[in-house]
Design a protein around this motif. Structure first.
Motif, PDB file in Angstrom:
ATOM      1  N   GLY A  49     -55.037 -20.418 -34.315  1.00  0.00           N
ATOM      2  CA  GLY A  49     -54.754 -18.998 -34.180  1.00  0.00           C
ATOM      3  C   GLY A  49     -53.447 -18.685 -33.492  1.00  0.00           C
ATOM      4  O   GLY A  49     -53.135 -17.526 -33.255  1.00  0.00           O
ATOM      5  N   ALA A  90     -57.612 -18.562 -30.111  1.00  0.00           N
ATOM      6  CA  ALA A  90     -56.931 -17.302 -29.832  1.00  0.00           C
ATOM      7  C   ALA A  90     -55.894 -17.481 -28.735  1.00  0.00           C
ATOM      8  O   ALA A  90     -55.891 -18.479 -28.022  1.00  0.00           O
ATOM      9  N   LEU A 119     -55.439 -11.947 -35.681  1.00  0.00           N
ATOM     10  CA  LEU A 119     -56.432 -12.062 -34.613  1.00  0.00           C
ATOM     11  C   LEU A 119     -56.596 -10.795 -33.766  1.00  0.00           C
ATOM     12  O   LEU A 119     -57.703 -10.533 -33.308  1.00  0.00           O
ATOM     13  N   TRP A 161     -59.311  -8.958 -35.418  1.00  0.00           N
ATOM     14  CA  TRP A 161     -60.580  -9.635 -35.132  1.00  0.00           C
ATOM     15  C   TRP A 161     -61.052  -9.281 -33.720  1.00  0.00           C
ATOM     16  O   TRP A 161     -62.212  -8.926 -33.510  1.00  0.00           O
ATOM     17  N   ASP A 162     -60.135  -9.358 -32.747  1.00  0.00           N
ATOM     18  CA  ASP A 162     -60.491  -9.062 -31.360  1.00  0.00           C
ATOM     19  C   ASP A 162     -61.006  -7.635 -31.181  1.00  0.00           C
ATOM     20  O   ASP A 162     -61.934  -7.397 -30.420  1.00  0.00           O
ATOM     21  N   LEU A 209     -63.231 -15.153 -40.779  1.00  0.00           N
ATOM     22  CA  LEU A 209     -63.299 -15.468 -39.352  1.00  0.00           C
ATOM     23  C   LEU A 209     -64.749 -15.519 -38.870  1.00  0.00           C
ATOM     24  O   LEU A 209     -65.103 -16.366 -38.054  1.00  0.00           O
TER      25      LEU A 209
END
Length: 121
Positions: free
Chosen positions: A69, A7, A78, A81-82, A102
């Protein structure tokens, strides 16, 4: 190198439940019902269009144990996702293939630090 998506860098030592994450969760879970749909629609707009399952399979193949990423299109995925731990299912609709891929790579889930501010653009 540890497995999982790489990330964007964030400040070390941040609490897993940052103020922005708590605020987003509070806003989405306590929003009056008559405004919830509009708020969720705005959140989906911020997240942009989910990738097609075929694109997810190409970028995050089943045999991947690590991904970069910092390159597109994954870098754009991402933030979702976060933020996924605090977003309701209705906001994440369509993102399931990317989130599932993921999770396969990083079963522990998103990093336990504050979601990065770039998601709020």
């Amino acid at each position: 190198m540890a497995a999982g998506p790489r990330a964007r860098p964030t400040a070390p030592g941040r609490a897993p439940r940052s103020r922005p994450a708590r605020l987003v969760e509070l806003a989405l879970t306590t929003c009056p019902p008559e405004h919830a749909e509009q708020l969720q629609a705005r959140a989906r707009t911020v997240l942009k269009t989910p990738p097609a399952a075929a694109q997810v399979a190409e970028v995050l193949p089943a045999d991947a144990d690590q991904v970069d990423g910092l390159t597109e299109p994954l870098a754009s995925w991402l933030p979702v996702w976060d933020w996924s731990p605090v977003l309701p299912a209705a906001v994440l609709a369509g993102w399931e293939p990317a989130l599932d891929a993921l999770r396969r790579i990083a079963p522990a889930g998103p990093p336990t630090r504050a979601p990065p501010p770039y998601c709020s653009r």
